[in-house]
Design a protein around this motif. Structure first.
Motif, mmCIF file in Angstrom:
data_model
loop_
_atom_site.group_PDB
_atom_site.id
_atom_site.type_symbol
_atom_site.label_atom_id
_atom_site.label_comp_id
_atom_site.label_asym_id
_atom_site.label_seq_id
_atom_site.Cartn_x
_atom_site.Cartn_y
_atom_site.Cartn_z
ATOM 1 N N ILE A 20 0.839 -1.208 0.000
ATOM 2 C CA ILE A 20 0.000 0.000 0.000
ATOM 3 C C ILE A 20 0.871 1.254 0.000
ATOM 4 C CG2 ILE A 20 -1.564 1.358 1.468
ATOM 5 C CD1 ILE A 20 -2.801 -1.389 2.309
ATOM 6 N N LEU A 21 1.908 1.243 0.851
ATOM 7 C CA LEU A 21 2.766 2.436 0.969
ATOM 8 C C LEU A 21 3.550 2.708 -0.319
ATOM 9 C CD1 LEU A 21 4.081 1.937 4.617
ATOM 10 C CD2 LEU A 21 2.365 3.574 3.829
ATOM 11 N N LEU A 22 3.748 1.657 -1.138
ATOM 12 C CA LEU A 22 4.530 1.831 -2.368
ATOM 13 C C LEU A 22 3.644 1.895 -3.620
ATOM 14 C CD1 LEU A 22 7.398 -0.729 -1.589
ATOM 15 C CD2 LEU A 22 7.479 1.769 -1.385
ATOM 16 N N SER A 23 2.336 2.022 -3.408
ATOM 17 C CA SER A 23 1.412 1.971 -4.550
ATOM 18 C C SER A 23 1.181 3.339 -5.201
ATOM 19 C CB SER A 23 0.059 1.413 -4.091
ATOM 20 O OG SER A 23 -0.591 2.360 -3.284
ATOM 21 N N ALA A 24 0.674 3.293 -6.410
ATOM 22 C CA ALA A 24 0.439 4.540 -7.164
ATOM 23 C C ALA A 24 -0.576 5.435 -6.451
ATOM 24 C CB ALA A 24 -0.059 4.191 -8.574
ATOM 25 N N ASP A 25 -1.603 4.844 -5.874
ATOM 26 C CA ASP A 25 -2.613 5.644 -5.181
ATOM 27 C C ASP A 25 -2.005 6.402 -4.007
ATOM 28 O OD1 ASP A 25 -4.745 5.201 -6.796
ATOM 29 O OD2 ASP A 25 -5.590 3.563 -5.606
ATOM 30 N N THR A 26 -1.148 5.742 -3.231
ATOM 31 C CA THR A 26 -0.517 6.413 -2.099
ATOM 32 C C THR A 26 0.441 7.490 -2.597
ATOM 33 O OG1 THR A 26 -0.624 4.324 -0.924
ATOM 34 C CG2 THR A 26 0.725 6.026 0.067
ATOM 35 N N PHE A 27 1.161 7.201 -3.671
ATOM 36 C CA PHE A 27 2.080 8.195 -4.229
ATOM 37 C C PHE A 27 1.317 9.470 -4.601
ATOM 38 C CE2 PHE A 27 6.449 6.547 -5.501
ATOM 39 C CZ PHE A 27 6.454 5.573 -4.512
ATOM 40 N N SER A 28 0.173 9.301 -5.268
ATOM 41 C CA SER A 28 -0.532 10.496 -5.745
ATOM 42 C C SER A 28 -1.358 11.165 -4.652
ATOM 43 C CB SER A 28 -1.425 10.146 -6.939
ATOM 44 O OG SER A 28 -2.407 9.212 -6.545
ATOM 45 N N LYS A 29 -2.033 10.359 -3.795
ATOM 46 C CA LYS A 29 -2.950 10.952 -2.815
ATOM 47 C C LYS A 29 -2.294 11.324 -1.496
ATOM 48 C CE LYS A 29 -6.964 8.582 -4.686
ATOM 49 N NZ LYS A 29 -7.805 7.398 -4.604
ATOM 50 N N VAL A 30 -1.248 10.591 -1.101
ATOM 51 C CA VAL A 30 -0.628 10.863 0.200
ATOM 52 C C VAL A 30 0.674 11.645 0.030
ATOM 53 C CG1 VAL A 30 0.209 9.838 2.348
ATOM 54 C CG2 VAL A 30 -1.633 8.730 1.075
ATOM 55 N N TYR A 31 1.585 11.090 -0.779
ATOM 56 C CA TYR A 31 2.883 11.769 -0.931
ATOM 57 C C TYR A 31 2.813 12.934 -1.913
ATOM 58 C CZ TYR A 31 4.199 7.057 0.737
ATOM 59 O OH TYR A 31 4.272 5.875 1.402
ATOM 60 N N LYS A 32 1.722 12.984 -2.692
ATOM 61 C CA LYS A 32 1.549 14.037 -3.718
ATOM 62 C C LYS A 32 2.708 14.053 -4.708
ATOM 63 C CE LYS A 32 -2.042 15.740 -1.331
ATOM 64 N NZ LYS A 32 -3.412 15.435 -1.688
ATOM 65 N N ILE A 33 3.147 12.872 -5.106
ATOM 66 C CA ILE A 33 4.192 12.804 -6.133
ATOM 67 C C ILE A 33 3.688 11.974 -7.308
ATOM 68 C CG2 ILE A 33 6.152 13.196 -4.597
ATOM 69 C CD1 ILE A 33 6.608 10.222 -4.457
ATOM 70 N N ASP A 34 4.456 11.967 -8.371
ATOM 71 C CA ASP A 34 4.046 11.316 -9.608
ATOM 72 C C ASP A 34 3.748 9.819 -9.391
ATOM 73 O OD1 ASP A 34 3.652 10.474 -12.154
ATOM 74 O OD2 ASP A 34 5.668 10.967 -12.902
ATOM 75 N N PRO A 35 2.503 9.382 -9.626
ATOM 76 C CA PRO A 35 2.183 7.958 -9.415
ATOM 77 C C PRO A 35 2.953 7.021 -10.337
ATOM 78 C CG PRO A 35 0.307 9.141 -10.394
ATOM 79 C CD PRO A 35 1.330 10.163 -10.023
ATOM 80 N N GLU A 36 3.494 7.579 -11.430
ATOM 81 C CA GLU A 36 4.304 6.753 -12.349
ATOM 82 C C GLU A 36 5.539 6.185 -11.650
ATOM 83 O OE1 GLU A 36 3.847 6.111 -15.775
ATOM 84 O OE2 GLU A 36 1.813 6.819 -15.412
ATOM 85 N N LEU A 37 5.955 6.866 -10.559
ATOM 86 C CA LEU A 37 7.158 6.422 -9.843
ATOM 87 C C LEU A 37 6.877 5.261 -8.893
ATOM 88 C CD1 LEU A 37 8.526 9.977 -8.879
ATOM 89 C CD2 LEU A 37 9.379 8.492 -10.701
#
Lengths: 78, 645
Positions: free
Chosen positions: B596-613
């Motif tokens: 979950i912590l390494l998923s695209a949704d968390t990247f975009s919604k929590v970390y606010k970074i590019d989900p492609e990463l």
């Protein structure tokens, strides 16, 4: 576990698993089938969804009526 | 308009909370022993426990989240209903009776019944805490969301109110009061939801044809090729001009019109039909300027201004066209409800955030959408309609987690200890399935009723059900809001109790081998409840922006990955070893959380970074981590069994 209740539970579980898998499979791989309206102008997606809810309750009732009270005396004090 | 305070609602709400707390104090005397505090002495009647199952389960996510998701996206919200109910089949057929037979206070008891291993107590206790906290966050967020419009108080006040009330309930009487609160709430929720659906069917549907809408709310349709020319000709009649598409507005999706230098610009979304005709629908905007919220270009007002009008977002959710050119259906039958919507066109609300340098603005706009499309899967879970296989796997993974998650939720599992025997555990689960299933049938009517009610708040889909109630009758709004709030109280108290059990019973007494007598164990559990309650309050405030239902989906994934493999294998395979259980719980919990912590949704919604990463190929972990939990248990059990021999 080899009691009557456990075996009955597993049988009903696999019946429901098949129904549930069929629905999820159609949603992902054959959505066109869910769009058909087989009854009362209502599409299969809604009918199948409601059927899954009703089937869960119907199988639960069946399980409740068929089960045997095998170990009631031990309840809660394991 | 959406957030207008209702004194009736406040009065009913206050009465509900007062009654709940009064009941809790009254029942306080029955929780002196550990068995009384954690398991209500095992004396709850099976029918009461069954309805309490429903009260426990129909949380903020089920009632507020699912109805809201259906109201905004159609059928896809109902997929959650189907998945959540299917999970109960696993609970009844596989887990209910053995849980009752093997355990005493907590889920860890059952898992550890044949091994008496401190390691199992430790990992099961931690897993209980992790799942409960994950599940607590959306409940607390839901509490804040409810109180904000109901009492006109800030979000954090709502979260603190719920936290304080729940801590009082749990500390005063434990499982006894929690059960009765959940019974009360579960029963009322189903009864009043039925009333609401009856009123929706009696009201029927009314279309709002374009020609009847206020002037300029809709422009067009124009022929696609030269729509600018046709638009300019129409605007000239109304002394309006098109503002330049620069900066934030450098997009073909929206057009801004101006009635003069002092007037706030009007924003329209550009919508193209299948035939290529272009229609402009009036949109709404929300932006923050110097810490103040501006709605449609003017500062949002909490009270009516000099002109008697309160400046706020306009409610949305309507039918554009009914079948056969009808304008109104009158009372409608339960099946006709769906067949009519399938042939109608609805206006569906969407949000787009425009960004330019440091400026951002949220634009809420409506798009005409065919009912036949909205009543099929794929509007919210758009991935299942793409060719990308990983998107399909993401959906399959979610549906698997919902199926396996219910029977792994600690706060549901501890309810099996509140009844006297296995037969009662079975019967109460059947009552729970009936009650919950019936509510989920209602949820589709409520969600679609809200979608067509003309009462939705574009900024908050969690308020769909209460706002539908308000569109039907003010008293119903009062009752539904109060029940929704009690919904949160009931579920949060169950979760806090499960967490307190994990800390006091599993971690401190069993793993830490601290010597507690019965009353000391209860005291430690009460102190743990206060601590977990405070943590829940803080998390509820911190995670304000999170999507309630989505977070619950993750909680199901973690529960199913960490708890289910051990629980099921212990019942059906004699080769399970304690090392296998410890490894399976640890691997299931850490891999699902890590995924979950390494998923695209968390990247975009929590970390606010590019989900492609993102590292993981899709966001929902269950499809990988649930089988991994089973595999770990089998492999480690086989290895350690050989070593023992």
């Amino acid at each position: 576990m080899n009691t009557f209740n456990a075996r009955l539970g597993l049988l009903l579980f696999f019946i429901y698993l098949a129904l549930y898998s069929g629905f999820v499979g159609l949603a992902v791989f054959a959505p066109g089938i869910l769009a058909t309206t087989p009854w009362a102008g209502v599409n299969l997606a809604i009918l199948y969804g409601f059927a899954l809810i009703i089937a869960a309750f119907a199988l639960a009732i069946l399980y409740g009526l068929t089960c045997r009270d095998e170990n009631s005396s031990k309840g809660g004090e394991a | 308009m959406n957030h207008e305070q209702s004194f009736g609602a406040i009065a009913v709400f206050a009465a509900f909370v007062a009654f709940t707390l009064g009941l809790s104090f009254y029942l306080g005397g029955k929780a002196k022993s550990a068995k009384g505090y954690f398991a209500a002495e095992g004396e709850i009647p099976w029918f009461i426990n069954g309805v309490a199952f429903a009260g426990d389960y129909l949380s903020a996510a089920s009632f507020l989240g699912i109805c809201g998701m259906i109201a905004f996206f159609g059928y896809d919200g109902f997929l959650y209903s189907i998945g959540y109910l299917a999970g109960w089949v696993v609970a009844l057929f596989v887990v209910a009776e053995p849980m009752k037979r093997l355990g005493k206070f907590t889920f860890a008891d059952a898992l550890d019944s044949t091994f008496q291993s401190r390691g199992i107590k430790l990992v099961a206790g931690i897993s209980t805490l992790a799942v409960s906290v994950f599940y607590l966050i959306p409940q607390m967020v839901g509490a804040g969301v409810l109180v904000e419009p109901l009492l006109g108080l800030p979000h954090y006040v709502g979260v603190i109110m719920v936290g304080a009330a729940v801590i009082l309930i749990v500390v005063t009487a434990g499982m006894v009061s929690t059960t009765w609160v959940q019974f009360l709430k579960g029963g009322l929720l189903v009864v009043f939801s039925t009333v609401m659906v009856g009123m929706v069917l009696m009201r029927g549907f009314t279309a709002t044809p374009i020609e009847d809408m206020p002037e300029l709310a809709v422009l067009g349709p124009y022929s696609g090729g030269s729509y600018e020319t046709e638009l300019a000709a129409e605007l000239e009649k109304h002394s309006l001009t098109v503002l330049p598409a620069t900066g934030l507005w450098d997009t073909p999706d929206f057009v801004r019109l101006s009635a003069g230098p002092d007037a706030a610009p009007l924003v329209y979304s550009v919508s193209m039909s299948a035939s290529g005709a272009i229609t402009l629908f009036e949109a709404q905007t929300v932006e923050m300027v110097d810490g103040k919220k501006f709605v449609n270009g003017r500062e949002q007002e909490n009270v009516a201004g000099e002109d008697g009008v309160r400046h706020d977002l306009r409610p949305v959710g309507r039918i554009l066209k009914l079948p056969d050119g009808e304008t109104s259906t009158g009372p409608i039958g339960p099946l006709k409800f769906f067949s009519t919507l399938q042939q109608s066109t609805m206006m569906i609300s969407s949000k787009k955030t425009l960004k330019f340098e440091t400026d951002t603005i949220d634009v809420y706009f409506e798009t005409p959408t065919l009912g036949s499309k909205l009543l099929l899967p794929g509007q919210y879970f758009t991935g299942i309609r793409t060719k990308l296989f990983s998107d399909k796997l993401n959906f399959l993974s979610l549906m698997l987690a919902l199926f396996c998650g219910t029977a792994s939720l600690p706060h549901i599992l501890i309810r099996y200890y509140t009844v006297k025997d296995e037969s009662s555990a079975r019967k109460s689960t059947i009552v729970g399935i009936g009650t919950i299933g019936f509510f989920y049938v209602l949820s589709l009517y409520i969600g679609l009723g809200a979608m067509t009610s003309g009462a939705l708040d574009v900024t908050n889909n969690n308020m769909a059900a209460p706002l539908l109630a308000r569109s039907l009758a003010e008293w119903l709004f009062a009752v539904i809001s109060a029940i929704a709030f009690t919904t949160v109280l009931g579920t949060v108290s169950g979760l806090i109790l499960a967490s307190a059990g994990a800390v006091a019973h599993d971690l401190l007494k069993e793993f830490g081998q601290m010597e507690f007598n019965d009353s000391e164990q209860v005291r430690v559990a009460k102190i743990s409840s206060v601590v977990v309650g405070v943590v829940a309050i803080v998390l509820g405030i911190v995670f304000k922006e999170f999507n309630v239902t989505y977070l619950v989906g993750w909680a199901f994934s973690v529960a199913a990955s960490a708890n289910l493999p051990s629980l099921v294998m212990l019942l059906f395979w004699k080769g399970v070893t304690k090392q296998g259980v410890i490894a399976a719980v640890t691997v299931g919990m850490t891999t699902s959380l890590g995924w979950i912590l390494l998923s695209a949704d968390t990247f975009s919604k929590v970390y606010k970074i590019d989900p492609e990463l993102a590292i993981t190929p899709f966001s929902q972990p269950g499809l990988v981590t649930i089988p991994l939990g089973f595999l770990t248990l089998i492999v480690v059990s086989l290895l350690t069994k050989k070593r023992a021999e």
